[in-house]
Design a protein around this motif. Structure first.
Motif, short mmCIF file in Angstrom:
data_model
loop_
_atom_site.label_atom_id
_atom_site.label_comp_id
_atom_site.label_asym_id
_atom_site.label_seq_id
_atom_site.Cartn_x
_atom_site.Cartn_y
_atom_site.Cartn_z
N TYR A 61 22.86 17.77 76.25
CA TYR A 61 22.99 19.16 75.84
C TYR A 61 22.57 20.04 77.00
O TYR A 61 21.78 19.64 77.85
N HIS A 154 12.40 25.85 77.69
CA HIS A 154 12.94 24.59 77.20
C HIS A 154 13.05 24.62 75.68
O HIS A 154 12.41 25.45 75.01
N HIS A 156 12.27 23.55 71.94
CA HIS A 156 11.02 23.14 71.29
C HIS A 156 11.30 22.70 69.86
O HIS A 156 10.40 22.69 69.00
N MET A 158 14.44 20.37 68.95
CA MET A 158 15.41 19.29 68.72
C MET A 158 14.72 17.92 68.71
O MET A 158 13.96 17.60 69.62
N GLY A 159 15.00 17.16 67.69
CA GLY A 159 14.48 15.80 67.64
C GLY A 159 13.09 15.73 67.05
O GLY A 159 12.86 15.01 66.10
N THR A 160 12.15 16.44 67.65
CA THR A 160 10.80 16.53 67.10
C THR A 160 10.38 18.00 67.11
O THR A 160 11.07 18.85 67.68
N HIS A 162 8.31 19.27 68.84
CA HIS A 162 8.00 19.68 70.21
C HIS A 162 9.23 19.63 71.11
O HIS A 162 9.11 19.73 72.33
N GLY A 163 10.38 19.44 70.51
CA GLY A 163 11.60 19.46 71.30
C GLY A 163 11.80 18.25 72.18
O GLY A 163 12.55 18.32 73.16
N SER A 164 11.15 17.17 71.85
CA SER A 164 11.27 15.98 72.71
C SER A 164 12.71 15.50 72.82
O SER A 164 13.12 14.99 73.86
N LEU A 167 14.47 17.96 75.27
CA LEU A 167 14.06 17.73 76.65
C LEU A 167 14.68 16.45 77.19
O LEU A 167 15.07 16.38 78.36
N LYS A 169 17.46 15.37 76.51
CA LYS A 169 18.91 15.48 76.59
C LYS A 169 19.38 16.67 77.43
O LYS A 169 20.57 16.95 77.49
N GLY A 225 8.85 15.57 80.15
CA GLY A 225 8.90 14.20 79.69
C GLY A 225 7.54 13.60 79.45
O GLY A 225 6.63 14.25 78.92
N ASN A 226 7.40 12.35 79.86
CA ASN A 226 6.20 11.58 79.51
C ASN A 226 5.49 10.95 80.69
O ASN A 226 4.44 10.34 80.52
N PRO A 263 4.30 16.81 83.02
CA PRO A 263 5.03 17.45 81.93
C PRO A 263 4.52 18.85 81.56
O PRO A 263 3.33 19.05 81.33
#
Lengths: 341, 341, 341
Positions: A61, A154, A156, A158-160, A162-164, A167, A169, A225-226, A263
């Motif tokens: 995305y 960024h 915040h 999508m997915g979780t 926190h936007g993980s 991020l 994608k 990221g992580n 991050p």
């Protein structure tokens, strides 16, 4: 030959050329991008822009300033302290998502976080307002900082929460808030270290950032990221300050060419391309060895002032392009690596 | 008793003693090393040195200023802004390798990176040129930084195109570029955090850095490898600036005693040994708990001004030397650890 | 309505209310805590306090200023440069433990490290002395830093010789050393990132730090354990300096809202709660995505000036309290997350 002529001849664009055309706001930060300068006008302008969140090939995305023009990273946004940015975020995807900025002021409705119910449902359009401010006096000579800095934005949501997912994608980009009087660069490049990728690419598909010898080039570095990362640029250095520069009196300011890019963090700086070192293909890379070996490396290609490639640069580009970064780095007991490139 | 007499009596060497003998350039940074001061002379000196890359026992490699004298880390190199260092790198090994510096100026031929075909083939000798510069004015009062800083150098060609093999086997060292007028220390110690090791050693084989109470001691801290680290020094602190000090007007300068030392990063600072805390065996260590528990710890041994050991120091050294850092750290349910040391 | 009346009505305590009662030294930094100001009196005061190390439910341990009152983190200690803190540490546990400070001066007997035989055996009481100092002139205008900073203290003897057991079980707290003239906050909150926890809690049990709109709030951020972290606060930012502020002349000071908080590191800053962004439930969290997704997130709850909750804040708190942070964050192929909160 003036700047415009150079640009026409070399295929490189210059910030000063775009400044008028892009309405003084923002420009996609693709490889070899140059960004528009904010008009250094009166304080407190309100700028209205529309950003489109869209699906990209490969289950990715991106954000873009026009439909069908989404990029990873998204457009580099740039304003002055005191300005307000009203962003109409058009969600052209079937995902929940948002836009959350660092460094600027926003009320809870523009937080971009599900915590504050601040996100776009699928196919929904929503306004986010980012305000900025100049520094303010506290007392006793203490000054509370203003908004100026090399920031970023960024997803915040999508997915979780926190936007993980966003991020992972591609939903991120750079944001600069300048003080009046800051030096403006001729080129700007956004560099995002995210997992084992740079701008969501692995070498040799990572960006080759280009400049002409002697140009003032701005880097906006963002971590996501992580994983912990460190950003290193060959043959150039900067002060570890807001601007990457300092004043005559800042005798003790730290000068660096390698900095943590972990991050959520961001920093920026300006260099004079090739200054004191000459043109050439200069690497930038993560200095974590397994990361650089794995492909977190790109090129800062400094051309001759007339736009031509300096001696050896094409060979370096060819080596970069043909190198296999997926091979397991391992040390040989003898010299067979010497001819590896 | 003057400084020379103290040195003779205690077996410690002082920077000021070596300054003349070592031609004002560089000194190996072994444990208990002291380095030579650059002669604070006219700007723009060119110094020519030869560095030998050699195999060491244990499948390691090192840089040295003389054949057969390679060390890990390599010799501490030290120059002033404006100076040029011409390094003849003699590769006495059967490996491809190079020397890549941080912070200084070099053209692509001296990049030390295979990308620019800048490396020594096995048994090959090659010249690398490192230039430095003072700060320069941009405009509007903005100053572009010069080369001064606590930097480092390392292999960029052994094992992988990023020198991961060389770094894993010992090819790294410290590099200081000073501004004219910087305070010179009496002792200098290079501390490299690299994987789970300090200077390629694990406690109790890590360095014991020695000084006399009241001496000005300089630490040059360098991070390498793949792991995040934080450097902590007991009972001493420094400003998070280029010099570790500041000027009277730097009211807001941050003072620290623990700092990230992640791959490719470096910093330095000076302390007055034992100032305000007295002599003794003071730990320096990585503050990541599993790293310190695993042996990333050494001693800063501050002796009495006459060179004798203060009360308790020998006991501390004995505890350090006899402690088993390979044991799995685990918490007992009762007090049996109390007598563990 | 004056400050005291506000406090009575809202249930919030203010620093200024406690300043007299707590003898000008220290206060537990529980959620919604406010700390006592050090009396800004003559330099060189010696303060004597007793700290009790005690077992807590869940196989945890804490420091407290009274028996039976141990907390995680322990009490926030606060002094001025020049002051001395004499700590009588009462070990009410059956473990070997100690108290080791960062930033201040201590001799080897107060090191808190087994290396120097400086620890409390089970049930033992021991005195630790922490001294501080103002900055000192070196020469040539160079200034050696004093003790002022946002520091911390922790066990250095439980479980391993580096206190890894004590850190894993709660033995840590904040320590502030101020310069005379520093601005004093109205509220203070200690935030410790330690493994995957904040103040030894995982969301939704992490602290909700409260303030009234417009109050000066101080955050003391501390990193511990084995993992890299970055601290991010929504809608507020600070200068990357000792104070989080700067002086008018610090044009190049870096302003941030995300900073590495790695093991052994600490920093602090002050913000004006809700300044320019309004009241609301603002997240603070680790910006490593798996960490925030896993529950390293809490709330900075900025109330209206009269103590009431702003619109939407209760909903945000409810979302925070009812959110399941143990679920595996995973991205859905469609929009089902949109209504997840």
């Amino acid at each position: 030959m003036d700047a415009r002529a150079q640009v026409a001849r070399t295929g490189l664009s210059r910030r000063s050329v775009l400044a008028g055309a892009a309405a003084g706001v923002l420009v996609p930060s693709a490889a070899i991008a140059a960004s528009a300068a904010p008009a250094a006008a009166a304080a407190g302008q309100t700028r209205q822009i529309t950003i489109y969140a869209e699906a990209l090939p490969g289950n990715l995305y991106g954000y873009g300033l026009e439909p069908g023009k989404a990029t990873i990273p998204g457009p580099l946004l740039e304003i002055y302290e005191g300005d307000t940015l009203e962003i109409e975020l058009v969600n052209n995807t079937d995902q929940r998502l948002s836009i959350h900025p660092h460094g600027v002021n926003y009320d809870t409705a523009s937080d971009g976080a599900p915590l504050n119910a601040s996100f776009n449902n699928p196919r929904e359009t929503r306004i986010y307002v980012w305000r900025t401010r100049t520094q303010t006096q506290a007392s006793n000579g203490f000054t509370m900082p203003g908004s100026a800095g090399y920031w970023h934005y960024h997803d915040h949501a999508m997915g979780t929460d926190h936007g993980s997912g966003g991020l992972a994608k591609g939903l991120y980009g750079g944001l600069i808030v300048r003080k009046r009087g800051d030096l403006l660069p001729m080129r700007q490049y956004t560099v995002v270290f995210n997992e084992m990728m740079i701008n969501h690419k692995v070498a040799p598909d990572t960006p080759i950032f280009e400049a002409l010898q002697g140009e003032r080039v701005e880097f906006i570095c963002i971590g996501h990221g992580n994983l912990p990362h460190t950003f290193h640029l060959h043959a150039h250095r900067w002060a570890d300050t807001r601007t990457g520069m300092f004043s005559e009196g800042d005798f003790h300011a730290q000068v660096i060419d390698n900095k943590n890019l972990d991050p959520g963090s961001s920093f920026g700086f300006q260099v004079i391309a090739g200054d004191g070192v000459g043109p050439g293909a200069w690497m930038y890379h993560c200095h974590v060895q397994t990361h650089s070996d794995g492909g977190m490396v790109g090129l800062f290609l400094v051309r001759n002032p007339d736009g031509s490639l300096p001696a050896g640069a094409q060979d370096a580009i060819d080596r970069f392009k043909h190198h296999d970064h997926t091979a397991q780095p391992e040390m040989s007991g003898h010299a067979e690596h010497a001819g590896h490139l």
